[in-house]
Design an enzyme around this catalytic site. Structure first.
Site, PDB file in Angstrom:
ATOM      1  N   LYS A  22       0.834  -1.208   0.000  1.00  0.00           N
ATOM      2  CA  LYS A  22       0.000   0.000   0.000  1.00  0.00           C
ATOM      3  C   LYS A  22       0.869   1.258   0.000  1.00  0.00           C
ATOM      4  O   LYS A  22       0.661   2.163  -0.800  1.00  0.00           O
ATOM      5  CB  LYS A  22      -0.888   0.008   1.260  1.00  0.00           C
ATOM      6  CG  LYS A  22      -1.563   1.327   1.504  1.00  0.00           C
ATOM      7  CD  LYS A  22      -2.427   1.320   2.733  1.00  0.00           C
ATOM      8  CE  LYS A  22      -1.727   1.749   4.013  1.00  0.00           C
ATOM      9  NZ  LYS A  22      -1.454   3.182   4.130  1.00  0.00           N
ATOM     10  N   ASN A  23       1.856   1.299   0.890  1.00  0.00           N
ATOM     11  CA  ASN A  23       2.621   2.536   1.047  1.00  0.00           C
ATOM     12  C   ASN A  23       3.583   2.791  -0.113  1.00  0.00           C
ATOM     13  O   ASN A  23       4.127   3.894  -0.238  1.00  0.00           O
ATOM     14  CB  ASN A  23       3.391   2.531   2.373  1.00  0.00           C
ATOM     15  CG  ASN A  23       2.469   2.807   3.551  1.00  0.00           C
ATOM     16  OD1 ASN A  23       1.282   3.070   3.363  1.00  0.00           O
ATOM     17  ND2 ASN A  23       3.004   2.734   4.749  1.00  0.00           N
ATOM     18  N   CYS A 117      -4.641  13.182  13.137  1.00  0.00           N
ATOM     19  CA  CYS A 117      -5.234  11.855  13.008  1.00  0.00           C
ATOM     20  C   CYS A 117      -4.968  11.114  14.313  1.00  0.00           C
ATOM     21  O   CYS A 117      -4.341  11.650  15.218  1.00  0.00           O
ATOM     22  CB  CYS A 117      -4.660  11.090  11.829  1.00  0.00           C
ATOM     23  SG  CYS A 117      -3.001  10.555  12.090  1.00  0.00           S
ATOM     24  N   ARG A 122       1.004  14.865  13.305  1.00  0.00           N
ATOM     25  CA  ARG A 122       1.444  14.653  11.919  1.00  0.00           C
ATOM     26  C   ARG A 122       1.455  15.915  11.048  1.00  0.00           C
ATOM     27  O   ARG A 122       0.618  16.092  10.164  1.00  0.00           O
ATOM     28  CB  ARG A 122       0.602  13.559  11.258  1.00  0.00           C
ATOM     29  CG  ARG A 122       0.792  12.221  11.929  1.00  0.00           C
ATOM     30  CD  ARG A 122       0.038  11.121  11.267  1.00  0.00           C
ATOM     31  NE  ARG A 122       0.758  10.526  10.158  1.00  0.00           N
ATOM     32  CZ  ARG A 122       0.302   9.486   9.464  1.00  0.00           C
ATOM     33  NH1 ARG A 122      -0.848   8.961   9.763  1.00  0.00           N
ATOM     34  NH2 ARG A 122       0.998   8.982   8.485  1.00  0.00           N
ATOM     35  N   ASP A 308       4.739   0.958  11.878  1.00  0.00           N
ATOM     36  CA  ASP A 308       3.489   0.322  11.437  1.00  0.00           C
ATOM     37  C   ASP A 308       3.349  -1.114  11.950  1.00  0.00           C
ATOM     38  O   ASP A 308       2.325  -1.762  11.706  1.00  0.00           O
ATOM     39  CB  ASP A 308       3.392   0.342   9.902  1.00  0.00           C
ATOM     40  CG  ASP A 308       3.100   1.737   9.371  1.00  0.00           C
ATOM     41  OD1 ASP A 308       2.804   2.626  10.186  1.00  0.00           O
ATOM     42  OD2 ASP A 308       3.174   1.948   8.146  1.00  0.00           O
ATOM     43  N   ARG A 400      -8.605  -0.128   5.074  1.00  0.00           N
ATOM     44  CA  ARG A 400      -7.773   0.871   4.400  1.00  0.00           C
ATOM     45  C   ARG A 400      -6.445   0.259   3.972  1.00  0.00           C
ATOM     46  O   ARG A 400      -5.856   0.708   2.991  1.00  0.00           O
ATOM     47  CB  ARG A 400      -7.486   2.040   5.350  1.00  0.00           C
ATOM     48  CG  ARG A 400      -8.720   2.860   5.663  1.00  0.00           C
ATOM     49  CD  ARG A 400      -8.328   4.076   6.439  1.00  0.00           C
ATOM     50  NE  ARG A 400      -7.153   4.688   5.831  1.00  0.00           N
ATOM     51  CZ  ARG A 400      -6.301   5.485   6.449  1.00  0.00           C
ATOM     52  NH1 ARG A 400      -6.488   5.807   7.700  1.00  0.00           N
ATOM     53  NH2 ARG A 400      -5.264   5.990   5.814  1.00  0.00           N
TER      54      ARG A 400
HETATM   55  C1  UD1 Z   1       4.448   7.162   6.260  1.00  0.00           C
HETATM   56  C2  UD1 Z   1       3.567   5.932   6.090  1.00  0.00           C
HETATM   57  C3  UD1 Z   1       3.052   5.476   7.449  1.00  0.00           C
HETATM   58  C4  UD1 Z   1       4.225   5.260   8.408  1.00  0.00           C
HETATM   59  C5  UD1 Z   1       5.125   6.487   8.449  1.00  0.00           C
HETATM   60  C6  UD1 Z   1       6.401   6.251   9.234  1.00  0.00           C
HETATM   61  C7  UD1 Z   1       2.623   6.150   3.873  1.00  0.00           C
HETATM   62  C8  UD1 Z   1       1.424   6.413   3.045  1.00  0.00           C
HETATM   63  N1  UD1 Z   1       2.471   6.271   5.216  1.00  0.00           N
HETATM   64  O1  UD1 Z   1       3.620   8.185   6.809  1.00  0.00           O
HETATM   65  O2  UD1 Z   1       2.329   4.260   7.257  1.00  0.00           O
HETATM   66  O3  UD1 Z   1       3.727   5.013   9.699  1.00  0.00           O
HETATM   67  O4  UD1 Z   1       5.522   6.867   7.119  1.00  0.00           O
HETATM   68  O5  UD1 Z   1       7.118   5.186   8.711  1.00  0.00           O
HETATM   69  O6  UD1 Z   1       3.661   5.825   3.371  1.00  0.00           O
HETATM   70  N2  UD1 Z   1       6.877  14.821  10.483  1.00  0.00           N
HETATM   71  C9  UD1 Z   1       7.173  16.138  10.714  1.00  0.00           C
HETATM   72  N3  UD1 Z   1       6.988  17.027   9.697  1.00  0.00           N
HETATM   73  C10 UD1 Z   1       6.534  16.664   8.446  1.00  0.00           C
HETATM   74  C11 UD1 Z   1       6.247  15.290   8.239  1.00  0.00           C
HETATM   75  C12 UD1 Z   1       6.442  14.406   9.274  1.00  0.00           C
HETATM   76  O7  UD1 Z   1       7.590  16.509  11.806  1.00  0.00           O
HETATM   77  O8  UD1 Z   1       6.378  17.516   7.572  1.00  0.00           O
HETATM   78  C13 UD1 Z   1       7.053  13.836  11.579  1.00  0.00           C
HETATM   79  C14 UD1 Z   1       5.791  13.016  11.875  1.00  0.00           C
HETATM   80  O9  UD1 Z   1       4.914  13.678  12.763  1.00  0.00           O
HETATM   81  C15 UD1 Z   1       6.374  11.743  12.449  1.00  0.00           C
HETATM   82  C16 UD1 Z   1       7.672  11.575  11.670  1.00  0.00           C
HETATM   83  O10 UD1 Z   1       7.983  12.865  11.144  1.00  0.00           O
HETATM   84  O11 UD1 Z   1       6.671  11.906  13.817  1.00  0.00           O
HETATM   85  C17 UD1 Z   1       7.584  10.584  10.518  1.00  0.00           C
HETATM   86  O12 UD1 Z   1       6.450  10.886   9.730  1.00  0.00           O
HETATM   87  P1  UD1 Z   1       6.392  10.570   8.186  1.00  0.00           P
HETATM   88  O13 UD1 Z   1       7.541   9.708   7.789  1.00  0.00           O
HETATM   89  O14 UD1 Z   1       6.217  11.840   7.428  1.00  0.00           O
HETATM   90  O15 UD1 Z   1       5.040   9.743   8.061  1.00  0.00           O
HETATM   91  P2  UD1 Z   1       4.144   9.688   6.781  1.00  0.00           P
HETATM   92  O16 UD1 Z   1       4.989   9.900   5.580  1.00  0.00           O
HETATM   93  O17 UD1 Z   1       2.948  10.560   6.979  1.00  0.00           O
END
Ligand code: UD1
Length: 446
Positions: A22-23, A117, A122, A308, A400
């Site tokens: 999925k990811n 969420c 996030r 995850d 999902r």
């Molecule tokens: C993706 C995955 C999700 C997984 C996560 C971490 C997909 C669709 N989703 O989510 O399943 O749990 O990676 O492996 O691939 N953060 C910031 N600023 C930002 C973005 C993120 O501070 O702009 C922080 C987040 O709050 C979190 C950490 O960075 O603590 C990692 O988040 P991130 O890797 O961005 O998660 P996703 O990409 O949303």
């Protein structure tokens, strides 16, 4: 709304084929916006999140069709739309992956801010900083991010936040940079296999990218990208979930069609709990050996144990013969499953980003409520290993991200059925069932 009814305590035995990731599929689908001609993706799982993104792409003038051979055909039929509506983005944060491709290919992207969420706040600050570094003009109006640029310009971008690299932020930056003028260097980039897969897809459609799988990725912008056929990698989280479920419930499972190299840390942790793991070229077999040994698990960016799978490990270690510590350094608030696991008889106490899990000899079935995708998977793992019946409500979270999870579990001997929640949850429905059962006993027609 459906729920899952699980008769626990049965070992899992048999062979399952892994679904596509999925990811990996979601950012690849979003990146198809960049291509001038059709892309054909194999291995895209049939999931609610995939369908949500297909709907969003439809509003963006991109036709997505699933063919009988299970491939997904994606083609831009109208390159003018640029707006991703709140109603779709709030359903799934990965919709935000459309922003980079939109601004790079169409000069403008208007994407709703995803909001919070259940697993934490996030933010998307790193996504926005990356696009701004590439020269996009970014503003926020009415809950939407508006990113505009005549043509993006290569830059040096740091993708590290307080909790490590951002995965979908890396996807957005890498996708956008493929059409930028000049060279982009991503530092502190995510190394997840799903990012490598997106990079390989972008290369297949004509991008120039080096350093995939490391934290320094270099992208030389090209003038245009065209379609290609591409196979998405298998889902390591689905595989991990099924292995953990077997370690908890007992039995022996083989998962075929996987890439074992994506699972190194997960398999090491499972072995530490006492499970026996054997690897084949594209498969893994896990044999449970009884009560798990206590094991400390820390969720970290790849190549660490994925966040995850943190909740599923917690369900397994609830049964350990001693005390385990489980920490999540990626999403320090991702502990929604704790209260529900405790309702099944687990003994878990949360202290900040760490949970202390005092193992109990057995869990006992109850009605529990899923709060997010991976927490629901943890409740299924717990339910499979618990005594008596467990009912997992709000199972739409599971839909999902897991393709046909109940069917796969049933194929290896689990007793798990899906039913409308009214029958499971409401006292009225239970009363009706009792009346019907009594009527059957008395031979009364209903
Ligand atoms: C993706 C995955 C999700 C997984 C996560 C971490 C997909 C669709 N989703 O989510 O399943 O749990 O990676 O492996 O691939 N953060 C910031 N600023 C930002 C973005 C993120 O501070 O702009 C922080 C987040 O709050 C979190 C950490 O960075 O603590 C990692 O988040 P991130 O890797 O961005 O998660 P996703 O990409 O949303």
């Amino acid at each position: 709304m459906d729920c899952l009814r699980i008769a626990g305590g049965l070992p899992l035995q048999g062979v399952v084929t892994a679904s596509g990731s999925k990811n990996a599929a979601l950012p690849i689908m979003a990146a198809s916006i960049l291509a001038d001609s059709a892309t054909v993706l194999a291995g895209v799982p049939d999931l609610v999140d995939v369908n949500t993104l297909a709907l969003l792409l439809g509003y963006l003038g991109v036709e997505v069709k699933r063919h009988a051979d299970k491939t997904l055909h994606i083609e831009t039929v109208d390159p003018r739309p640029t707006k991703a509506d709140y109603d779709l983005v709030r359903r799934m944060r990965a919709s935000f992956c459309a922003l980079g491709p939109l601004v790079a290919r169409r000069g403008r992207g208007v994407v709703s801010l995803p909001g919070g969420c259940n697993i934490g706040t996030r933010p998307v600050d790193l996504h926005l900083a990356a696009l701004a570094a590439l020269g996009a003009d970014i503003r926020i109006e009415g809950g939407y991010v508006i990113a505009e640029a005549r043509r993006l310009q290569g830059a040096r971008i740091d993708l590290r936040g307080p909790y490590g690299p951002t995965v979908t932020g890396t996807a957005n930056a890498m996708s956008a940079a493929t059409l930028a003028r000049g060279r982009t260097t991503l530092v502190g980039a995510a190394r997840e296999p799903e990012i490598v897969d997106l990079g390989n897809f972008l290369i297949a459609i004509g991008a120039k990218i080096d350093g995939l799988g490391t934290d320094a990725i270099e992208i030389d912008g090209v003038e245009r990208l065209s379609g290609a056929s591409y196979q998405v990698i298998p889902d390591r989280i689905e595989t991990g979930t099924l292995l953990i479920a077997t370690a908890a419930a007992g039995g022996e499972i083989t998962i075929e069609g996987i890439d074992p190299s994506h699972l190194t840390a997960v398999l090491e942790a499972l072995q530490a709990t006492g499970a026996l793991v054997t690897l084949g070229p594209r498969q893994v077999t896990l044999r449970a050996t009884g009560r798990p040994r206590p094991t400390n698990v820390t969720a970290l960016p790849y190549p660490g144990i994925p966040t995850d799978l943190q909740a599923q490990f917690m369900a397994l270690l609830s049964l350990a013969d001693g005390e385990s510590q489980i920490s999540d350094l990626v999403f320090p608030d991702r502990f929604m499953q704790v209260a529900e696991l405790n309702r099944l008889g687990a003994r878990i106490e949360r202290h900040g980003a760490t949970a202390i899990v005092t193992g109990v000899p057995r869990l006992s079935g109850a009605t529990v409520m899923a709060s997010d995708l991976r927490a629901s998977a943890a409740l299924v793992v717990a339910g499979l290993s618990a005594e008596r019946e467990t009912i997992v409500r709000r199972v739409y979270h599971l839909d999902r991200g897991y393709e046909q999870l109940e069917r796969k579990l049933r194929s290896v001997g689990a007793q798990i059925v899906r039913e409308p929640d009214a029958q499971a949850g409401s006292p009225h429905a239970a009363a009706h069932r009792n009346i019907a059962a009594a009527a059957r006993l008395q031979g009364v027609p209903r």
